[in-house]
Design an enzyme around this catalytic site. Structure first.
Site, short mmCIF file in Angstrom:
data_model
loop_
_atom_site.label_atom_id
_atom_site.label_comp_id
_atom_site.label_asym_id
_atom_site.label_seq_id
_atom_site.Cartn_x
_atom_site.Cartn_y
_atom_site.Cartn_z
N GLU A 92 0.84 -1.20 0.00
CA GLU A 92 0.00 0.00 0.00
C GLU A 92 0.88 1.25 0.00
O GLU A 92 2.00 1.23 0.52
CB GLU A 92 -0.91 -0.06 1.23
CG GLU A 92 -1.82 1.13 1.48
CD GLU A 92 -2.84 1.42 0.39
OE1 GLU A 92 -2.43 1.58 -0.77
OE2 GLU A 92 -4.04 1.54 0.71
N ASP A 93 0.36 2.33 -0.57
CA ASP A 93 1.14 3.57 -0.61
C ASP A 93 1.17 4.23 0.77
O ASP A 93 2.23 4.58 1.28
CB ASP A 93 0.60 4.55 -1.68
CG ASP A 93 -0.90 4.81 -1.57
OD1 ASP A 93 -1.57 4.25 -0.68
OD2 ASP A 93 -1.42 5.59 -2.40
N ASP A 96 -3.66 5.91 6.35
CA ASP A 96 -4.13 7.19 6.87
C ASP A 96 -5.10 6.89 8.02
O ASP A 96 -4.66 6.63 9.14
CB ASP A 96 -4.78 7.93 5.70
CG ASP A 96 -5.14 9.37 6.01
OD1 ASP A 96 -4.64 9.91 6.98
OD2 ASP A 96 -5.93 9.96 5.24
N THR A 97 -6.40 6.86 7.76
CA THR A 97 -7.34 6.50 8.84
C THR A 97 -7.23 5.01 9.17
O THR A 97 -7.55 4.60 10.28
CB THR A 97 -8.80 6.78 8.43
OG1 THR A 97 -9.11 5.98 7.30
CG2 THR A 97 -9.00 8.24 8.10
N GLY A 98 -6.83 4.21 8.19
CA GLY A 98 -6.71 2.77 8.40
C GLY A 98 -7.94 2.01 7.93
O GLY A 98 -7.93 0.77 7.88
N THR A 100 -9.44 1.78 4.90
CA THR A 100 -9.29 1.07 3.62
C THR A 100 -8.54 -0.25 3.82
O THR A 100 -9.01 -1.30 3.40
CB THR A 100 -8.48 1.93 2.61
OG1 THR A 100 -9.01 3.25 2.60
CG2 THR A 100 -8.50 1.35 1.23
N ASP A 152 -1.23 10.72 -5.72
CA ASP A 152 -1.73 11.80 -6.56
C ASP A 152 -2.48 12.88 -5.79
O ASP A 152 -2.87 12.69 -4.64
CB ASP A 152 -2.71 11.23 -7.59
CG ASP A 152 -4.06 10.87 -6.96
OD1 ASP A 152 -4.04 10.18 -5.90
OD2 ASP A 152 -5.11 11.29 -7.46
N ARG A 158 1.69 11.85 -9.68
CA ARG A 158 2.10 10.47 -9.38
C ARG A 158 3.52 10.19 -9.86
O ARG A 158 4.22 9.34 -9.34
CB ARG A 158 1.17 9.46 -10.07
CG ARG A 158 -0.24 9.43 -9.54
CD ARG A 158 -0.96 8.19 -10.08
NE ARG A 158 -2.40 8.29 -9.94
CZ ARG A 158 -3.09 7.95 -8.85
NH1 ARG A 158 -2.46 7.48 -7.80
NH2 ARG A 158 -4.40 8.07 -8.83
P1 5GP Z 1 -7.40 5.42 4.71
O1 5GP Z 1 -8.54 4.48 4.54
O2 5GP Z 1 -6.24 4.83 5.46
O3 5GP Z 1 -7.86 6.71 5.31
O4 5GP Z 1 -6.97 5.83 3.25
C1 5GP Z 1 -5.87 5.36 2.62
C2 5GP Z 1 -5.86 5.86 1.19
O5 5GP Z 1 -6.13 7.26 1.16
C3 5GP Z 1 -4.49 5.70 0.56
O6 5GP Z 1 -4.37 4.49 -0.12
C4 5GP Z 1 -4.44 6.88 -0.40
O7 5GP Z 1 -5.03 6.52 -1.62
C5 5GP Z 1 -5.29 7.93 0.26
N1 5GP Z 1 -4.47 8.92 1.00
C6 5GP Z 1 -4.37 9.07 2.33
N2 5GP Z 1 -3.53 10.06 2.66
C7 5GP Z 1 -3.07 10.55 1.50
C8 5GP Z 1 -2.13 11.59 1.16
O8 5GP Z 1 -1.53 12.27 2.00
N3 5GP Z 1 -1.91 11.78 -0.16
C9 5GP Z 1 -2.53 11.07 -1.14
N4 5GP Z 1 -2.23 11.35 -2.40
N5 5GP Z 1 -3.42 10.09 -0.86
C10 5GP Z 1 -3.67 9.82 0.43
#
Ligand code: 5GP
Length: 174
Positions: A92-93, A96-98, A100, A152, A158
């Protein structure tokens, strides 16, 4: 729109090599299946897989979880490969919240994978809503919106070889 470098190309290269060494030694006797989460992880996965010194296979998962800069908390799975009996390493890139990644992990376990681990390039622990166990982590970063190296902003940036922070008319984004 200016971009400040947060993590340089050199630092990314070095860290990817270290992660690949660790993964290679831990999966030496397994048949590793790397699963990249599209689209953000495609560049990280491409570099990581080339730095491994064990046999491996690659596939991809596509989910929709992010509208512009805010996580909607809702995740729709667009496509998902067969994982039954596989030793899966999710790539995974950014975490963030966790929400996904936990949702994806759940789906993989339900689909009968033998094991599921997570390799993430970046972690923003301040924004966590659910606890996530990250087995291999590139860098922990502050709560800023980052782009580059696969990540992105509205599909742009990207291709940057580094991780950067967008600076919009003097006001930093998040
Ligand atoms: P989560 O479910 O953990 O909040 O979201 C994770 C996804 O949100 C990552 O795979 C990514 O696609 C997107 N994301 C979260 N933070 C960033 C950020 O700082 N920059 C970008 N480009 N995407 C982010």
């Amino acid at each position: 729109m200016g971009i400040d470098v947060l993590i340089s190309e050199q630092r990314i290269k070095r860290r990817v090599r270290e992660l690949a060494e660790e993964i290679s030694s831990e999966y030496k006797h397994k048949d590793l299946l790397l699963l990249g989460i599209l689209k953000g992880a495609f560049i990280f996965l491409a570099d990581l897989v080339r730095a491994l010194n064990i046999p491996s296979r690659c596939d991809f998962i596509k989910v929709r979880s992010y509208v512009e800069r805010e996580s909607s908390g809702k995740i729709e799975i667009d496509f998902f490969p067969a994982v039954e009996g596989e030793d899966v390493l999710l790539v995974e890139d950014i975490i963030d919240t966790g929400l996904t990644i936990n949702r994806i992990k759940e789906e993989i376990r339900k689909s009968g994978a033998k094991s599921v681990r997570l390799c993430a390039l970046l972690d923003k622990p301040e924004r966590r809503k659910e606890e996530v166990s990250i087995d291999y982590l590139g860098f922990s970063i502050p709560n800023r919106f980052v782009v580059g190296y696969g990540l992105d902003y509205n599909e742009r940036f990207r291709n940057l070889p580094y991780i950067g922070v967008i600076e919009d008319a003097g006001v930093k984004v998040r």
